[in-house]
Motif scaffolding. Structure first.
Motif, short mmCIF file in Angstrom:
data_model
loop_
_atom_site.label_atom_id
_atom_site.label_comp_id
_atom_site.label_asym_id
_atom_site.label_seq_id
_atom_site.Cartn_x
_atom_site.Cartn_y
_atom_site.Cartn_z
N ALA A 167 0.84 -1.19 0.00
CA ALA A 167 0.00 0.00 0.00
C ALA A 167 0.87 1.24 0.00
CB ALA A 167 -0.91 -0.02 1.22
N LYS A 168 1.85 1.26 0.93
CA LYS A 168 2.73 2.43 1.02
C LYS A 168 3.62 2.53 -0.21
CE LYS A 168 2.81 3.20 5.96
NZ LYS A 168 2.36 2.06 6.75
N TYR A 169 4.06 1.37 -0.70
CA TYR A 169 4.97 1.34 -1.85
C TYR A 169 4.36 2.08 -3.03
CZ TYR A 169 7.36 -0.65 -5.90
OH TYR A 169 8.01 -0.81 -7.08
N TYR A 170 3.09 1.78 -3.34
CA TYR A 170 2.48 2.38 -4.53
C TYR A 170 2.30 3.89 -4.39
CZ TYR A 170 1.74 -2.11 -6.69
OH TYR A 170 1.95 -3.32 -7.28
N VAL A 171 1.91 4.38 -3.20
CA VAL A 171 1.74 5.84 -3.08
C VAL A 171 3.09 6.55 -3.12
CG1 VAL A 171 -0.51 5.92 -1.98
CG2 VAL A 171 1.49 5.67 -0.56
N PHE A 172 4.09 5.99 -2.43
CA PHE A 172 5.39 6.66 -2.42
C PHE A 172 6.02 6.64 -3.81
CE2 PHE A 172 5.70 5.67 2.33
CZ PHE A 172 5.14 6.90 2.64
N LEU A 173 5.82 5.52 -4.53
CA LEU A 173 6.36 5.42 -5.89
C LEU A 173 5.76 6.51 -6.76
CD1 LEU A 173 8.23 3.51 -7.49
CD2 LEU A 173 6.16 2.38 -8.33
N ALA A 174 4.42 6.69 -6.64
CA ALA A 174 3.75 7.72 -7.45
C ALA A 174 4.27 9.10 -7.08
CB ALA A 174 2.24 7.65 -7.23
N ALA A 175 4.50 9.34 -5.77
CA ALA A 175 4.98 10.65 -5.34
C ALA A 175 6.37 10.91 -5.90
CB ALA A 175 5.00 10.73 -3.81
N VAL A 176 7.24 9.89 -5.88
CA VAL A 176 8.59 10.08 -6.39
C VAL A 176 8.54 10.36 -7.89
CG1 VAL A 176 10.78 8.92 -6.83
CG2 VAL A 176 9.70 8.73 -4.59
N GLU A 177 7.68 9.62 -8.62
CA GLU A 177 7.59 9.83 -10.06
C GLU A 177 7.06 11.21 -10.40
OE1 GLU A 177 5.30 6.62 -11.55
OE2 GLU A 177 6.98 5.21 -11.47
N ALA A 178 6.23 11.79 -9.48
CA ALA A 178 5.70 13.13 -9.72
C ALA A 178 6.67 14.20 -9.22
CB ALA A 178 4.34 13.29 -9.04
N GLY A 179 7.85 13.79 -8.76
CA GLY A 179 8.85 14.76 -8.34
C GLY A 179 8.74 15.18 -6.89
N LEU A 180 7.89 14.50 -6.12
CA LEU A 180 7.72 14.88 -4.71
C LEU A 180 8.62 14.00 -3.84
CD1 LEU A 180 3.84 15.16 -4.76
CD2 LEU A 180 5.43 17.05 -4.69
N VAL A 181 9.93 14.05 -4.09
CA VAL A 181 10.85 13.14 -3.40
C VAL A 181 10.87 13.44 -1.91
CG1 VAL A 181 13.20 12.30 -3.31
CG2 VAL A 181 12.20 12.97 -5.50
N THR A 182 10.91 14.74 -1.56
CA THR A 182 10.97 15.11 -0.14
C THR A 182 9.77 14.55 0.60
OG1 THR A 182 11.78 17.18 -1.05
CG2 THR A 182 11.53 17.05 1.33
N LEU A 183 8.59 14.72 0.00
CA LEU A 183 7.38 14.22 0.65
C LEU A 183 7.48 12.71 0.88
CD1 LEU A 183 4.44 14.78 1.56
CD2 LEU A 183 3.73 14.27 -0.76
N ALA A 184 7.95 11.99 -0.13
CA ALA A 184 8.04 10.54 0.00
C ALA A 184 9.03 10.16 1.09
CB ALA A 184 8.46 9.93 -1.34
N VAL A 185 10.17 10.86 1.14
CA VAL A 185 11.18 10.53 2.16
C VAL A 185 10.62 10.80 3.55
CG1 VAL A 185 13.42 11.21 3.10
CG2 VAL A 185 13.14 10.91 0.63
N LEU A 186 9.96 11.96 3.72
CA LEU A 186 9.37 12.27 5.02
C LEU A 186 8.29 11.25 5.38
CD1 LEU A 186 9.21 16.15 4.82
CD2 LEU A 186 10.60 14.77 6.37
N GLY A 187 7.55 10.78 4.37
CA GLY A 187 6.53 9.78 4.61
C GLY A 187 7.14 8.50 5.14
#
Lengths: 487, 203
Positions: free
Chosen positions: A400-420
């Protein structure tokens, strides 16, 4: 569009096509029949109404699942039935069915079993289906109100209990405030775009948005964040979750979250696709605050229902990470996340409902002490569900977490994914502490045998957590095609 | 002065006068009755504007339901209104300030409109169809174009009703209830017993 103009000058509108809303219509008519039956037969009808409501929801589920593929818009643009609506509605209906089936024994043992409870659950579910299919601002508001009003009532369903009454009142007052914000935002958006329909709003904003629209958008986002209990609009969640009867808490944590998240996706992706940059900041902020608040505030909780309230705040934060991406992958992530979250949370609440000793329902973490020695199967289920909530591979929660963080990284939201990821590590502490209490603390005595329905739910959700990694394709591809229907 | 204008001043004057009496009447029941008078006259003003549907709704909802509810609340709750009103004069200054601000705003808008209506740039309301009552126009869309919203609103009201009953209705033991079926099923055989009473013994 009016079909013709009569001689007297009144435009004639044809009755819109009804069949795309067939599940809603069947459920609405069915629930009216149930109200009538319950009112005529009085309290003796409680058992009948319970099973009839379950059958009605199951019928709605079958109608939703078997509804034709493709996108249908009806009621002059107010209602849309597409792949996304189909998947989210079937998830919401499934959650309602499971919650309704799980709650029967609890209400009977607490002496508050009444025929209105299943009816209100069905009406709330109907509200959720309206929310999921909403294609304009009025349908959005009416759906939210139908769902919320029923929710306020069932929160204080144990009306002789001070906590339950407080929960209902708190939920009602703050919910009314959130509805006000939602309406204020809607009126601003309507005022600045001249339309209430989501696709037409998207068209009106094709070359950017004025500050007025952004202002309205912020208010709509605040109202929706309240409905999904995302921080900083989460204040009601712990008290309402703790005070409401446990099956009602299970309901709040599952089905309405699905519907409100679907509504958020529909509003932001459907009505404001051209100004992603503007609303992304809001969603990123809400997601970050929710994830961290959920992780930190849950650490000190001893009450399992309060703990699950903070856990649900954190989970909504993770799901919003997918929405913040604003892409097909992001929406797919949101759907997968909410589906897996649904299984986890229903499993955990089935476990909480199964904790009963000497006729008293137990609700604190300490009551779980040493369960591994008295009920090894139950303890294993709790451990798997907690590992999954913490996001430990290869359990479903990790994917579950993998798919949302993957989408965030692909959209350029790396910081958000790392903090998540950081916040999910912090959150893992209190999930793992429960596992430690279950396996290594001194036992306090055995529970009463759990009812059959609870055993089924616990077994099914644990099995789902364990074997999801073997075959993730059906859910992921269904989420993919559902997400595609929005773009 | 046309007849319409005369009626307008009649209704408007009575509305303002009765609104004043609502807040100045000594008895709360009189206040509610003056409130009803104000509502009815406001409804008459709507009719003068050609909004007959709004006028009827005003009478049905405000006079029929809200005012009656007020009366019930006044009768059910034992409130000492004379005591509540004591010291209400100390709020007079702040009330005057609010009233003055409102008056200045009204004067600003009206004078701007008098100087040049174009300055206000009022949006045009969509033109109503000539010669058709707005009840008929509403009826044409309410059950067709807006049938979805109409039915949903009905369901929301149903939830509100169920909720009120679930949370407040209590079965009180020992309350004597009327059962019309039992009452009408009574016959002289079931309710009258004939006994032979011996003299000097009693029943």
């Amino acid at each position: 569009m009016p079909v013709e103009i009569t001689a007297s000058g009144i435009p004639l509108y044809a009755l819109p096509a009804l069949w795309p809303a067939l599940p809603e219509i069947v459920i609405a008519i069915g629930v009216l029949a149930l109200v009538l039956y319950g009112a005529l037969r009085g309290e003796r009808s409680t058992g009948d109404v319970h099973y009839a409501a379950l059958a009605l929801l199951a019928l709605g589920f079958v109608l939703v699942v078997t509804s034709p593929a493709g996108t249908e818009v009806t009621f002059y643009g107010a209602f849309v039935a597409d792949g996304f609506a189909k998947l989210m509605k079937s998830l919401a209906l499934m959650a309602s069915i499971v919650v309704l089936a799980m709650g029967k024994e609890h209400f009977e043992k607490a002496g508050i079993a009444r025929f209105e409870y299943p009816i209100l659950i069905v009406l709330a579910t109907l509200g959720m289906m309206v929310m999921i299919s909403a294609n304009d601002l009025i349908a959005l508001y009416l759906g939210v109100e139908l769902q919320s009003l029923a929710a306020y009532v069932i929160a204080s369903f144990h009306r002789d209990d001070a906590r339950s009454t407080e929960a209902g009142l708190k939920y009602f007052v703050l919910g009314a405030l959130a509805s006000g914000m939602l309406l204020y935002g809607s009126s601003l958006v309507y005022g600045f775009t001249g339309t209430i329909s989501f696709p037409e709003i998207a068209m009106a904003l094709s070359d950017g948005a004025s500050p007025g629209v952004i202002f309205g958008l912020v208010f709509i986002a605040a109202g929706l964040a309240f409905k999904v209990s995302a921080a900083p609009f989460h204040m009601w969640t712990p008290d309402v979750y703790q005070g409401a009867p446990t099956p009602v808490t299970a309901f709040f944590a599952s089905a309405p979250k699905i519907a409100a998240m679907a509504l958020a996706v529909r509003v932001f992706v459907g009505a404001f696709p051209t100004i992603v940059e503007d609303w992304r900041q809001i969603i990123v902020f809400i997601a970050l605050v929710s994830m961290f608040l959920g992780a930190f505030a849950a650490i000190g909780q001893r009450d399992l229902k309060r703990l699950m309230a903070y856990s649900s705040i954190a989970n909504v934060g993770f799901a919003l990470v997918g929405l913040a991406a604003g892409t097909v992958e992001g929406v797919q992530g949101v759907i997968v996340y909410m589906a897996i979250y649904l299984f986890m949370t229903l499993g955990v609440f089935a476990c909480i409902l199964g904790m009963r000793r000497g006729g008293v329902a137990l609700e604190t973490i300490d009551d779980l002490a040493g369960v591994a020695r008295t009920h090894p199967g139950f303890a294993f289920a709790i451990a798997m569900l907690m590992f999954s909530l913490a996001g430990i591979p290869p359990l479903a929660g990790f994917f579950a977490k993998y798919y949302v963080f993957l989408a965030a990284v692909e959209a350029g939201l790396v910081t958000l994914a790392v903090l998540g990821v950081v916040s999910s590590v912090i959150g893992a502490y209190y999930y793992l502490r429960i596992v430690k209490i279950v396996y290594f603390d001194e036992p306090k005595g055995a529970y009463e045998p759990a009812p059959f329905t609870l055993r089924v739910v616990i077994t099914a959700s644990t099995a789902f957590m364990l074997i999801f990694w073997l075959a993730p394709a059906p859910l992921v591809s269904a989420a993919r095609s559902a997400a595609n229907s929005l773009f | 002065m046309s007849v319409t204008a005369a009626f307008f001043y009649l209704f408007a004057g009575i509305t303002v006068a009765s609104a004043f009496l609502v807040i100045s009447a000594r008895s709360p029941v009189h206040s509610v009755l003056f409130l009803i008078l104000a509502f009815v006259n406001a409804a008459a003003l709507f009719i003068l504007l050609g909004a007959e549907f709004l006028a009827m709704i005003l009478i049905v909802v405000y006079v029929g339901a809200v005012a009656v509810l007020f009366l019930f609340v006044i009768m059910l709750l034992d409130i000492d209104f004379a005591q509540l009103r004591q010291g209400s004069l100390q709020y007079l200054p702040i009330g005057m300030v609010v009233g003055a601000i409102f008056l200045v705003e009204l004067i600003l808008v009206v004078t701007t409109y008098v100087v040049d209506p174009a300055l206000l740039n009022l949006p045009q309301a969509s033109q109503a169809v000539e010669g058709v009552t707005n009840t008929a126009q509403l009826g044409a869309v309410l059950y067709t174009k807006y049938v979805y919203f109409f039915q949903l609103s009905g369901l929301i009201l149903l939830v509100a009703m169920i909720g009120a009953i679930v949370l407040t209705l209590r079965e009180r033991p020992g309350v004597k209830r009327q059962d019309p079926a039992r009452q009408s099923a009574r016959t002289s055989e079931t309710s009258i017993e004939i006994r032979k009473v011996n003299s000097r013994e009693g029943v």
